[in-house]
Design an enzyme around this catalytic site. Structure first.
Site, PDB file in Angstrom:
ATOM      1  CE1 TYR A 124      36.644  31.833  33.949  1.00 39.87           C
ATOM      2  CE2 TYR A 124      35.150  31.279  31.899  1.00 39.87           C
ATOM      3  CZ  TYR A 124      35.608  32.143  33.314  1.00 39.87           C
ATOM      4  OH  TYR A 124      34.634  33.214  33.254  1.00 39.87           O
ATOM      5  CE  LYS A 171      44.901  43.034  41.605  1.00 37.58           C
ATOM      6  NZ  LYS A 171      43.766  44.275  42.107  1.00 37.58           N
ATOM      7  CG  ASP A 204      41.476  46.329  40.903  1.00 39.58           C
ATOM      8  OD1 ASP A 204      42.277  46.148  39.837  1.00 39.58           O
ATOM      9  OD2 ASP A 204      42.070  46.619  41.369  1.00 39.58           O
ATOM     10  CG  ASP A 228      33.016  34.551  30.929  1.00 42.90           C
ATOM     11  OD1 ASP A 228      32.228  35.038  30.652  1.00 42.90           O
ATOM     12  OD2 ASP A 228      32.879  33.875  32.462  1.00 42.90           O
TER      13      ASP A 228
END
Ligand code: NAD
Length: 332
Positions: A124, A171, A204, A228
């Site tokens: 971002y 991740k 995930d 987010d």
């Protein structure tokens, strides 16, 4: 004791929810001197910018703002007011509680989660460019300072709020440098808080577990992008946008706002649900040190929603924005 707070109604349905939240705060008896300030597309004609200097100065002076949503037109050069405020005040911690209220139909009961999202770094930061005509590159920049302060914020928040567990979302199996650093720092900092249980989860898998067993989670600390997405997932778990407040905490200011947008499709119709704005005001009062008033608002909202007599349309009722706020004030 009186507090000075910058009040930004925003646009679209923003002024309706912020007026409701302001009335509820006033009903708690906490003395607030509101300093009204403007932001949004309508300001461009008047000031040449959607975020006038007066508004920035007001927040700087007061250190605290209650803000309504602001429309961001798509496809123009208009810089997002929210992104600009995050940068100016270094609002590094976006705190989004997601809690079920008895009376709101959801798939799960008794969810009480808080997503602590890093608000300034990661993809971002907008460091991206075209590589020739047929490729584009976006850089995921994460710093040690950024990781340390958001992870420490999450643990301090857990201690302060009497919460039991912090989960770091990442991740790191794929992005070994960026998310790997985030995870390493989380593991290090967790050692300083032996009273708080710590674990981590790949983003995930986290999403799957959240929709199957949300009760397993307490405080989730996430880099910007995952935060987010995961926080909107959590909002969905507890009944949607109308119910979810947020706090943006920074070094030189704190801005409290509902997570929903300006809802232009229902603006001016007095049917927007002000719960998220009212609960954002409750978070603001807690930040100011008015813990009792903050808790009173939450209890009053819980009472009104669980009674089910005065609900806005999105919650299955027929009450107007103002009638819902009146019911919360009566419950206070
Ligand atoms: P939105 O949240 O405004 O609306 C999505 C849908 O949910 C609409 O149908 C709306 O009527 C409904 N809705 C939203 N909040 C509700 C509430 N409290 N009660 C009842 N129904 C509610 O999202 P959008 O339409 O994607 O965005 C509209 C504008 O808001 C865009 O310009 C966007 O950039 C902006 N936005 C601003 C903020 C902010 O200022 N913090 C946040 C998100 C979006």
């Amino acid at each position: 004791m009186s507090y000075k707070v910058t009040l930004i109604p925003g646009d679209g349905s923003g002024p309706e929810v912020i007026a409701a939240a302001k009335r509820v705060v006033e009903a708690t008896g906490v003395a607030i001197q509101w300093e009204q300030a403007e932001a949004g597309a309508a300001m461009i004609e008047k000031y040449g910018t959607p975020l006038p200097d007066e508004t920035i100065e007001s927040i700087r002076r007061n250190g605290v703002a209650l803000k309504g949503p602001v429309t961001t037109p798509v496809g123009t050069g208009f810089r997002s007011v929210n992104v600009a405020m995050r940068k100016i005040f270094d609002l590094y911690a976006n705190v989004r509680p997601a809690k079920t209220y008895p009376g709101v139909i959801t798939r799960f009961e008794n969810i009480d989660l808080v997503v602590v999202r890093e608000n300034t770094e990661d993809l971002y930061a907008g460091i991206e460019h075209m590589v020739g005509e047929d490729a584009a590159e976006s850089i995921k920049l994460i710093t040690r300072k950024g990781c340390e302060r958001i992870i420490r914020y999450a643990f301090d928040f857990a201690v302060r709020e009497g919460r039991k567990k912090v989960t770091a979302v990442h991740k790191a199996n794929i992005m070994k440098c960026t998310d790997g650093m985030f995870l390493d720092i989380a593991r290090q900092i967790a050692k300083e808080y032996p009273q708080i249980e710590f674990n981590d989860s790949i983003v995930d898998a986290m999403c799957m577990r959240l929709v199957m067993h949300p009760e397993d989670y307490d405080v989730l600390v996430c880099p910007n992008l995952y935060g987010d997405i995961v926080s909107d997932l959590c909002a969905g778990l507890v009944g949607g946008l109308g119910l979810t407040p947020s706090a943006n905490i920074g070094v030189s200011g704190a801005i409290f706002e509902p997570i929903h947008g300006s809802a232009p499709d229902i603006a001016g119709q007095h049917k927007i649900n002000p719960t998220a704005a009212i609960l954002s005001a409750s978070l603001m009062l807690a930040h100011l040190g008015e813990a009792k008033a903050a808790a009173d608002i939450e209890q009053a909202v819980t009472k009104v929603i669980s009674e089910g007599k005065t609900l806005t349309q999105d919650m299955g009722g027929t009450a107007s924005t103002e009638e819902f706020a009146d019911a919360v004030i009566a419950a206070l």
